[in-house]
Scaffold this motif. Structure first.
Motif, PDB file in Angstrom:
ATOM      1  N   PRO A 131      14.862  17.495  63.525  1.00  0.00           N
ATOM      2  CA  PRO A 131      14.649  18.575  62.557  1.00  0.00           C
ATOM      3  C   PRO A 131      15.937  19.168  62.003  1.00  0.00           C
ATOM      4  N   TYR A 146      17.263  16.980  59.211  1.00  0.00           N
ATOM      5  CA  TYR A 146      16.529  17.126  57.961  1.00  0.00           C
ATOM      6  C   TYR A 146      16.823  18.464  57.276  1.00  0.00           C
ATOM      7  N   ARG A 147      16.919  19.523  58.047  1.00  0.00           N
ATOM      8  CA  ARG A 147      17.212  20.816  57.438  1.00  0.00           C
ATOM      9  C   ARG A 147      18.565  20.798  56.733  1.00  0.00           C
ATOM     10  N   TRP A 165      18.593  20.361  47.961  1.00  0.00           N
ATOM     11  CA  TRP A 165      18.135  21.588  47.283  1.00  0.00           C
ATOM     12  C   TRP A 165      19.252  22.151  46.398  1.00  0.00           C
ATOM     13  N   SER A 174      15.289  27.727  52.349  1.00  0.00           N
ATOM     14  CA  SER A 174      14.858  27.900  53.733  1.00  0.00           C
ATOM     15  C   SER A 174      13.805  26.841  53.989  1.00  0.00           C
ATOM     16  N   TRP A 175      13.572  26.554  55.245  1.00  0.00           N
ATOM     17  CA  TRP A 175      12.576  25.519  55.549  1.00  0.00           C
ATOM     18  C   TRP A 175      11.190  25.945  55.084  1.00  0.00           C
ATOM     19  N   ASP A 176      10.868  27.218  55.228  1.00  0.00           N
ATOM     20  CA  ASP A 176       9.560  27.710  54.779  1.00  0.00           C
ATOM     21  C   ASP A 176       9.437  27.608  53.255  1.00  0.00           C
ATOM     22  N   PHE A 211      10.983  25.463  51.334  1.00  0.00           N
ATOM     23  CA  PHE A 211      10.820  24.037  51.027  1.00  0.00           C
ATOM     24  C   PHE A 211       9.389  23.587  51.276  1.00  0.00           C
ATOM     25  N   ARG A 212       8.804  23.972  52.404  1.00  0.00           N
ATOM     26  CA  ARG A 212       7.442  23.545  52.739  1.00  0.00           C
ATOM     27  C   ARG A 212       6.409  24.129  51.774  1.00  0.00           C
ATOM     28  N   TYR A 218      13.041  12.045  53.701  1.00  0.00           N
ATOM     29  CA  TYR A 218      12.092  12.869  54.435  1.00  0.00           C
ATOM     30  C   TYR A 218      10.706  12.545  53.880  1.00  0.00           C
TER      31      TYR A 218
END
Length: 438
Positions: free
Chosen positions: A27, A30-31, A38, A54-56, A58-59, A265
């Motif tokens: 993880p 990937y981050r 990004w 942020s990961w959130d 991105f998701r 990813y």
């Protein structure tokens, strides 16, 4: 040479170190990589308002669809064309061609990634013949770049282009080079087999070949087995990807496509949206390529239906992907899905045909198959083969009205890469009343 400066040489070393770290991508990796994508993507109009990563965030980002990219491709470009090392376009087989400039960074990262995978199959002592188009599309350059990286002698000879290398010239180049590995699209492999059989040269030309590397189109196990038998070689599903994304998966010595998870990813999209890739699953492939520079893409929905599994006795830990074809390529016949994967597995599994054309009416009520008989086929066995094909379709809930054998089919069903789209070249919509006579 694309590597012509200390800066690019160091980039190549960086890419090599990253891909040599193994197949594990945790993880944190990937981050870090997606944060870099990004930031690069924000230089393009399409992603200019992304905000902080942020990961959130991105998701929660909506997927980028193929239709969005095709509708306004330049809005996704993050670098001026004059900064590009090469300019490509997609083949346009599913609509308008999509412009795809690539920086040196794009090319170096993709080449090293693919070379690491193909290096288990191509290396010292090999001679490579590439029968892939080199105009505008990148696949010819990719194979050449990988061969240069692996220090393998190679040449290009695409016989469907008007130019230096027609089929006669190809046969002479083949005899002189005596390739051990041949890169080509499945349709081109079928046509080459036919022509060399007709000219009595197949035994001579296949004598040096140990591997056929198929790419440019989806291929099925039945076709690879058939080609392997004809050529006395192993036929591999060499790679999967697109001009837009770069290479997403590559073959292993067991002829299974492994996702390049250190370079991409991967998510799977279904009815409830795109979810991170697990050990197995099915759906549309959604990818964030980690090393795109000219046109970074975030959560790009490829439109390709795939199945993903885990575990391969080749020793690679990365997931195995089976590409079933574009979601838009399938037809509905008799209210049942009919995919290229199903048709080709049946045709090449049950017959020795070297090509096919599927005919249907506009409403999808009836369909029949026109099969191109092999040069040395025994015609007395054709009725039994036709019935085997029809029986295989019935097992899938489909009634094939007729199976007919012909001496030859249009070259557009074979040319691969430059002209090949299943919906365009292997399907014919019949609008006259003759359909009722099938």
């Amino acid at each position: 040479m694309i590597v012509n400066s200390e800066q690019r040489l160091e980039l190549l070393r960086t890419a090599r170190r990253e891909f040599e770290r193994g197949d594990a991508a945790d993880p944190a990796f990937y981050r870090r990589k997606i944060a870099d994508v990004w930031a690069r993507a924000q230089a393009s109009p399409a992603y200019a308002k992304l905000g902080d990563f942020s990961w959130d965030t991105f998701r929660a980002l909506p997927v980028t669809t193929k239709e969005q990219l095709k509708r306004d491709p330049w809005s996704y470009v993050a670098a001026p064309v004059e900064a590009a090392a090469k300019y490509y376009e997609t083949t346009g087989t599913t609509g308008t061609a999509t412009p795809t400039p690539r920086l040196a960074e794009d090319i170096i990262w993709n080449t090293v990634s693919v070379a690491r995978a193909w290096g288990d199959l191509v290396g010292t002592g090999d001679r490579v013949l590439s029968l892939l188009p080199s105009d505008v599309v990148p696949v010819g350059d990719l194979v050449a770049g990988v061969c240069e990286y692996l220090d393998v002698p190679h040449t290009r000879a695409y016989p469907f282009a008007t130019g230096i290398c027609d089929w006669d010239r190809l046969a002479e180049v083949w005899a002189a080079l005596r390739p051990t590995v041949v890169f080509l699209a499945p349709g081109v492999a079928l046509q080459a087999t036919r022509l060399f059989k007709q000219r009595g040269r197949l035994a001579e030309l296949r004598s040096s070949v140990r591997a056929l590397m198929l790419l440019g189109e989806v291929s099925v196990p039945a076709l690879r087995a058939r080609l392997g038998h004809w050529w006395g070689a192993t036929a591999y599903d060499a790679s999967y990807g697109s001009t837009e994304t770069g290479t997403l998966a590559a073959t292993c010595p067991r002829d299974r496509l492994h996702l390049l998870t250190v370079a991409n990813y991967v998510e799977l999209a279904g009815d409830t949206g795109a979810e991170p890739l697990g050990d197995r699953g099915a759906g549309r492939l959604v990818v964030t390529p980690l090393n795109l520079y000219a046109r970074p893409l975030l959560r790009y929905d490829t439109g390709d239906e795939v199945e993903v599994t885990s575990g391969c006795d080749c020793g690679r830990a990365t997931p195995v992907v089976t590409v079933l074809g574009r979601a838009t390529d399938g037809l509905r016949i008799q209210d049942t899905a009919l995919t290229p994967h199903l048709v080709e597995q049946i045709v090449y599994g049950a017959t020795t045909a070297t090509g096919y054309l599927l005919e249907t009416d506009p409403a999808g009520r009836r369909f029949r198959l026109l099969l191109e008989r092999d040069v040395d086929a025994d015609r007395s066995g054709e009725p039994a083969a036709a019935e085997a094909v029809r029986a295989a379709f019935r097992d899938h809930g489909l009634d094939c009205a007729a199976v007919l054998f012909l001496n030859s089919l249009p070259s557009t069903t074979k040319s691969g890469g430059s002209q090949k789209s299943w919906k365009r070249s292997n399907i014919r919509i019949v609008t006259d009343r003759s359909v009722e006579d099938w």
